[in-house]
Design a protein around this motif. Structure first.
Motif, short mmCIF file in Angstrom:
data_model
loop_
_atom_site.label_atom_id
_atom_site.label_comp_id
_atom_site.label_asym_id
_atom_site.label_seq_id
_atom_site.Cartn_x
_atom_site.Cartn_y
_atom_site.Cartn_z
N GLN A 154 47.50 10.14 43.71
CA GLN A 154 48.84 9.65 43.40
C GLN A 154 48.93 9.17 41.95
N GLU A 155 47.86 8.57 41.44
CA GLU A 155 47.85 8.14 40.04
C GLU A 155 47.96 9.35 39.11
N LEU A 156 47.24 10.42 39.44
CA LEU A 156 47.31 11.63 38.63
C LEU A 156 48.71 12.22 38.66
N LEU A 157 49.30 12.26 39.85
CA LEU A 157 50.65 12.80 39.99
C LEU A 157 51.66 11.96 39.21
N SER A 158 51.51 10.63 39.26
CA SER A 158 52.41 9.75 38.51
C SER A 158 52.26 9.98 37.01
N LEU A 159 51.03 10.18 36.56
CA LEU A 159 50.79 10.47 35.15
C LEU A 159 51.47 11.76 34.75
N ARG A 160 51.32 12.79 35.58
CA ARG A 160 51.93 14.08 35.25
C ARG A 160 53.46 13.97 35.21
N LYS A 161 54.04 13.24 36.13
CA LYS A 161 55.49 13.04 36.13
C LYS A 161 55.95 12.38 34.84
N GLU A 162 55.18 11.39 34.39
CA GLU A 162 55.55 10.68 33.16
C GLU A 162 55.44 11.59 31.94
N ILE A 163 54.42 12.44 31.93
CA ILE A 163 54.27 13.38 30.82
C ILE A 163 55.48 14.29 30.74
N TYR A 164 55.91 14.82 31.88
CA TYR A 164 57.04 15.76 31.88
C TYR A 164 58.37 15.05 31.64
N ASN A 165 58.44 13.78 31.98
CA ASN A 165 59.68 13.04 31.74
C ASN A 165 59.77 12.54 30.31
N ASN A 166 58.60 12.34 29.68
CA ASN A 166 58.57 11.84 28.30
C ASN A 166 57.55 12.61 27.47
N PRO A 167 57.73 13.92 27.32
CA PRO A 167 56.71 14.71 26.60
C PRO A 167 56.61 14.36 25.13
N GLN A 168 57.64 13.69 24.59
CA GLN A 168 57.65 13.38 23.16
C GLN A 168 56.74 12.21 22.80
N LEU A 169 56.25 11.49 23.79
CA LEU A 169 55.37 10.35 23.50
C LEU A 169 54.05 10.84 22.90
N PRO A 170 53.35 9.99 22.15
CA PRO A 170 52.10 10.41 21.49
C PRO A 170 50.94 10.50 22.48
N TRP A 171 51.01 11.47 23.39
CA TRP A 171 49.97 11.61 24.41
C TRP A 171 48.65 12.06 23.80
N SER A 172 47.57 11.52 24.33
CA SER A 172 46.23 11.95 23.95
C SER A 172 45.35 11.77 25.17
N VAL A 173 44.19 12.41 25.16
CA VAL A 173 43.28 12.28 26.30
C VAL A 173 42.88 10.83 26.50
N SER A 174 42.61 10.13 25.41
CA SER A 174 42.18 8.73 25.53
C SER A 174 43.30 7.85 26.08
N ARG A 175 44.54 8.10 25.66
CA ARG A 175 45.67 7.32 26.17
C ARG A 175 45.87 7.55 27.67
N MET A 176 45.78 8.81 28.08
CA MET A 176 45.93 9.12 29.50
C MET A 176 44.78 8.52 30.31
N ALA A 177 43.57 8.62 29.78
CA ALA A 177 42.41 8.10 30.49
C ALA A 177 42.50 6.59 30.68
N GLN A 178 43.04 5.89 29.68
CA GLN A 178 43.19 4.45 29.79
C GLN A 178 44.12 4.06 30.93
N ARG A 179 45.15 4.87 31.16
CA ARG A 179 46.10 4.57 32.24
C ARG A 179 45.44 4.63 33.61
N LEU A 180 44.45 5.52 33.74
CA LEU A 180 43.77 5.67 35.02
C LEU A 180 42.44 4.93 35.07
N HIS A 181 42.10 4.27 33.95
CA HIS A 181 40.85 3.50 33.86
C HIS A 181 39.62 4.38 34.14
N VAL A 182 39.62 5.56 33.50
CA VAL A 182 38.49 6.47 33.62
C VAL A 182 38.12 6.94 32.22
#
Length: 263
Positions: A154-182
């Protein structure tokens, strides 16, 4: 045709809750769990996680109970002669939903439409129920026991939804990883395993999707669209756009807006 007899969402029960109907109902029973639960027979049960769905056909034994301090679900009793329901690929056994929250939202809408009279409610209810059953059918067909804990899925799915809803944000692997604490490497592995592509490739796909819409329905310059979609460099945007579409942004816009001549 489908006919809902009764539907309810967020039904809550205490830890001693047991639902046992040895002969089953004379109609279909659909459940969507919000908490872990035990399913099976009085003599043998297995625990299934929250976010599971199960469809019991008419006259099928039903047994499930709480396995924690409370039990909560959405449920619906209904009649159906639809082929998609009568030939459902997995009945009597819970299966995990890729997007349980979405199915829960459909349950809510269905409950409201079924409970209160209104113009066109019957048609809307039928459309919503068909959409819900379609989601369940696809999930049941693709069901493989989860490699990931349900909460992580569910955390992965929520992350993917946010990416598609806000693709303009400065996404990076490290930023995404921090959200999931991995770690970044672990995120990339579980993301690809879940969705079939890397997290950054998915972000690029989301940005190109947004860029197409902007090219088609606004008069913004290519440079302005690149910035709007999260690119700091217009050349980088154009390069990624062409890699993903086979066309430059300008060519895509011109071709899409060129009237098709009739012969």
């Amino acid at each position: 045709m489908n006919h809902i007899r009764y539907i309810e969402y967020n039904a809550c029960h205490t830890a001693d809750f047991v639902f046992h109907v040895p002969q089953g109902h004379d109609c279909w029973l659909l459940l969507l769990t919000h908490t872990p639960a035990l399913f099976g027979t009085p003599g043998h049960t297995e625990e299934y996680p929250a976010g599971s769905a199960v469809l019991f056909p008419p006259h099928t034994p039903i047994y499930y109970r709480a396995c924690g301090p409370r039990y909560e679900n959405d449920w619906c009793r209904f009649d159906s002669d639809e082929k998609a329901v009568c030939s459902f690929p997995l009945t009597g056994v819970p299966f995990a939903l890729p997007d349980a929250e979405y199915c829960h939202n459909l349950f809510q809408l269905l409950t409201w439409k079924n409970s209160f009279p209104g113009k066109n409610n019957e048609w809307i209810e039928d459309q919503l129920f068909t959409l819900l059953l379609t989601e369940l059918h696809e999930a049941a067909q693709k069901y493989i026991p989860h490699k990931l804990p349900p909460s992580r899925s569910q955390e992965l799915l929520s992350l993917r939804k946010e990416i598609y809803n806000n693709p303009q944000l400065p996404w990076s692997v490290s930023r995404m990883a921090q959200r999931l604490h991995v770690s970044g490497s672990h995120l990339q592995w579980i993301y690809r395993d879940a969705f079939g592509l890397s997290c950054m490739d998915d972000c690029i796909r989301a940005r190109i999707r947004l860029a197409k819409d902007q090219l088609l329905y606004t008069e913004k310059t290519v440079s302005a669209i690149a910035e709007f979609c999260g690119y700091r460099n217009v050349e980088h945007f154009c390069r990624q756009f062409k890699q993903n579409t086979g066309q430059s942004p300008g060519s895509f816009r011109r071709l899409a807006r060129t009237p098709v001549s009739s012969t």
